[in-house]
Design an enzyme around this catalytic site. Structure first.
Site, short mmCIF file in Angstrom:
data_model
loop_
_atom_site.label_atom_id
_atom_site.label_comp_id
_atom_site.label_asym_id
_atom_site.label_seq_id
_atom_site.Cartn_x
_atom_site.Cartn_y
_atom_site.Cartn_z
N ARG A 1 -137.37 -35.94 39.35
CA ARG A 1 -138.47 -36.44 38.53
C ARG A 1 -139.74 -35.63 38.70
O ARG A 1 -140.55 -35.54 37.78
CB ARG A 1 -138.79 -37.90 38.89
CG ARG A 1 -137.69 -38.88 38.58
CD ARG A 1 -138.02 -40.22 39.15
NE ARG A 1 -138.06 -40.12 40.60
CZ ARG A 1 -138.23 -41.12 41.43
NH1 ARG A 1 -138.44 -42.33 40.96
NH2 ARG A 1 -138.22 -40.94 42.74
N HIS B 1 -131.60 -42.96 35.81
CA HIS B 1 -130.23 -42.76 36.32
C HIS B 1 -129.24 -42.65 35.16
O HIS B 1 -128.37 -41.78 35.16
CB HIS B 1 -129.78 -43.96 37.18
CG HIS B 1 -130.56 -44.19 38.42
ND1 HIS B 1 -131.08 -45.42 38.74
CD2 HIS B 1 -130.89 -43.36 39.45
CE1 HIS B 1 -131.69 -45.34 39.91
NE2 HIS B 1 -131.61 -44.10 40.35
N LYS C 1 -130.82 -51.62 55.22
CA LYS C 1 -131.73 -51.71 54.08
C LYS C 1 -131.61 -53.08 53.41
O LYS C 1 -130.54 -53.65 53.32
CB LYS C 1 -131.36 -50.60 53.07
CG LYS C 1 -132.44 -50.22 52.13
CD LYS C 1 -132.06 -48.95 51.38
CE LYS C 1 -133.11 -48.63 50.34
NZ LYS C 1 -132.75 -47.48 49.54
#
Length: 151
Positions: free
Chosen positions: A90, A17, A41
Site C-alpha cells: 500500500r 486484499h 493475537k
C-alpha cells in the site's frame, strides 16, 4: 503449476486484499489464501468466520483456495508446493516491512515473493481501519467484499 500463497490474518478480508487476490489469479495457476493462526493475537472474527468470508467472496473462482496454517510461512509453502508468496503493498512502510520478510524467507527456503501494488482506490484500506469502523458502528461495507456481513 505456478502456485502462490497469499498469507495474512484477514481480520477481516478487505477490498484491498480482494483486489490483490483477483489480480494474482491472472498471474498464477492457483492462489492459496492462507489464514495464519497466531494464538497470541486477539482477533475480532473467528478463524471460521474469516475463512467463510474469503470462501464466499471467491466462490466462483476455482483458482482460489482458502486454508489455515500455523508456523513459518516458508515451511507451509514447502509443505504445499507453493513456489511464490504473493503480497500487496500500500505504501513505502509496507515495502520496507515486506522486503525484510522476503529477504529472510529467501534465506530459509527457495521461495520468491511477488509484490503487487494495491489499486489507488483501495490503498488506504487496512483490516485495522475496518475493525475500528466496525467497533464504532460505522459503515464498514464500503471497505470489504459483500461476503463480510455482521449480524
Amino acid at each position: 503449476m505456478r502456485r502462490a500463497l497469499f498469507p495474512g490474518s484477514f481480520d477481516p478480508i478487505t477490498l484491498g486484499h480482494f483486489d490483490i487476490i483477483k489480480r494474482g489469479v491472472t498471474l498464477f495457476d492457483e492462489v492459496i489464501v492462507a489464514i495464519g493462526v497466531n494464538s497470541d493475537k486477539k482477533y475480532m472474527f473467528s478463524i471460521e468466520e474469516r475463512k467463510a468470508f474469503i470462501e464466499q467472496a471467491f466462490a466462483d473462482e476455482p483458482k482460489v483456495k482458502v486454508v489455515t496454517y500455523t508456523g513459518l510461512t516458508v515451511d507451509f509453502c514447502n509443505d504445499i508446493g507453493a513456489e511464490f508468496i504473493l503480497r500487496g503493498l500500500r505504501n513505502p512502510a509496507d515495502f520496507e516491512f515486506e522486503k525484510a520478510i522476503a529477504h529472510a524467507n529467501r534465506r530459509m527456503a527457495t521461495i520468491e515473493t511477488v509484490f503487487l501494488l494495491t489499486s489507488a482506490k483501495t490503498s488506504f484500506i487496512s483490516s485495522s481501519i475496518v475493525r475500528d469502523v466496525i467497533k464504532n458502528h460505522g459503515d464498514y461495507t464500503k471497505f470489504v467484499p459483500d461476503s463480510v456481513r455482521i449480524n
